[in-house]
Design a protein around this motif. Structure first.
Motif, mmCIF file in Angstrom:
data_model
loop_
_atom_site.group_PDB
_atom_site.id
_atom_site.type_symbol
_atom_site.label_atom_id
_atom_site.label_comp_id
_atom_site.label_asym_id
_atom_site.label_seq_id
_atom_site.Cartn_x
_atom_site.Cartn_y
_atom_site.Cartn_z
ATOM 1 N N GLU A 1 0.904 5.296 0.318
ATOM 2 C CA GLU A 1 0.148 6.473 0.737
ATOM 3 C C GLU A 1 0.660 7.684 -0.033
ATOM 4 O OE1 GLU A 1 -2.415 6.402 2.695
ATOM 5 O OE2 GLU A 1 -2.244 4.305 3.336
ATOM 6 N N ARG B 1 0.841 -1.193 0.000
ATOM 7 C CA ARG B 1 0.000 0.000 0.000
ATOM 8 C C ARG B 1 0.874 1.239 0.000
ATOM 9 N NH1 ARG B 1 -5.089 0.546 -1.776
ATOM 10 N NH2 ARG B 1 -6.347 2.038 -0.584
ATOM 11 N N TYR C 1 -2.959 3.816 -2.923
ATOM 12 C CA TYR C 1 -3.155 2.743 -3.887
ATOM 13 C C TYR C 1 -2.082 1.678 -3.679
ATOM 14 C CZ TYR C 1 0.346 5.647 -6.314
ATOM 15 O OH TYR C 1 1.452 6.412 -6.616
ATOM 16 N N ASP C 2 -2.326 0.495 -4.250
ATOM 17 C CA ASP C 2 -1.377 -0.608 -4.171
ATOM 18 C C ASP C 2 -0.392 -0.536 -5.337
ATOM 19 O OD1 ASP C 2 -2.660 -1.562 -1.941
ATOM 20 O OD2 ASP C 2 -3.862 -3.032 -3.044
#
Length: 254
Positions: free
Chosen positions: A154, A152, A161-162
């Motif tokens: 930030e 993940r 999003y991944d």
């Protein structure tokens, strides 16, 4: 002599320091095996089907250090060193930290609270120093291979999003990424196509692009899908092969 006399200009022509990471079986080891006169430092057992020069499987950090020192100090004709893989080397580093502090888990080293991971960086710096010796004193290219994980991210400018990152602790991943001249994500080119899922409507499935299960590529710059970088002004994507990298590297100098 004035310090100004030490100023140099022009492109650094020393061999590259590369980290290639990706999913299992994508072709990372084959990339390394096609580098000039490679020698593999094995920390995982995965080279059985590849014809290449390799040290015996290292079972401790001491063995890895001894192999790199031998390449630095002894006569040989190897032109590239390939460490396969970094995430398994990290396990050996964690084992060494645990041995030093008499604990069974890296989480417990030096009283815990993440201190074990900080001590592991000391060993990573020693490994990178030895690799720099091979590059600077023996004129060897350095290729570090690692597996990928989904993490993940930030993003302070948008929603989280991944994305794919090397399968390493964040401290080690950051150190090695800063040290390397290029960090490239090895993958296959896919397209997402829709299919009828019955009462559930449509769903997307990933379909490979190209022959043999999909074109194998290297992503060379950071984006939403993966962490990557390079100091060579490479194209966004190149084929997953040593020759394609060298062609792109040479083209970036024009």
């Amino acid at each position: 002599m004035s310090l100004l006399g030490n100023i140099t200009t022009g492109r650094d022509n020393r061999p590259p320091r590369l980290m290639i990471y990706g999913q299992e079986g994508v072709g990372k080891s084959t990339f390394g095996a096609n580098a000039p006169a490679p020698i593999f430092v094995q920390t995982e057992d995965g080279l059985g089907e590849i014809d290449c020069a390799k040290f015996p499987l290292a079972k401790s950090l001491v063995e890895v250090v001894e192999e790199l020192q031998a390449l630095r100090d002894e006569a040989h004709d190897y032109k590239s060193v390939v460490v396969d893989s970094l995430d398994w080397l990290e396990r050996l580093i964690f084992d060494e930290v645990c041995r030093e502090y008499g604990v069974r888990s890296i989480e417990k080293a030096d009283g815990g609270f993440g201190k074990g991971y900080t001590h592991a960086i000391v060993h990573w710096r020693r490994i990178l120093s030895l690799l720099d010796d091979l590059r600077n004193k023996r004129n060897m290219a350095v290729i570090l291979l690692a597996h990928a994980k989904v993490e993940r991210f930030e993003d302070p400018e948008s929603s989280a999003y991944d994305r794919y990152t090397p399968r390493l602790h964040k401290n080690a991943a950051s150190l090695i990424s800063e040290w390397a001249d290029a960090v490239m994500f090895a993958t296959k080119r896919f397209r997402v196509q829709k299919e009828n899922a019955g009462f559930s409507g449509e769903r997307g499935i990933a379909a490979p692009i190209g022959a043999g299960g999909g074109d194998r590529i290297l992503r060379t710059n950071c984006g939403p899908a993966c962490m990557a970088k390079n100091r060579y002004n490479l194209p966004e994507e190149i084929a997953l092969s040593w020759q394609s990298f060298i062609d792109a590297y040479g083209g970036s100098a024009k």
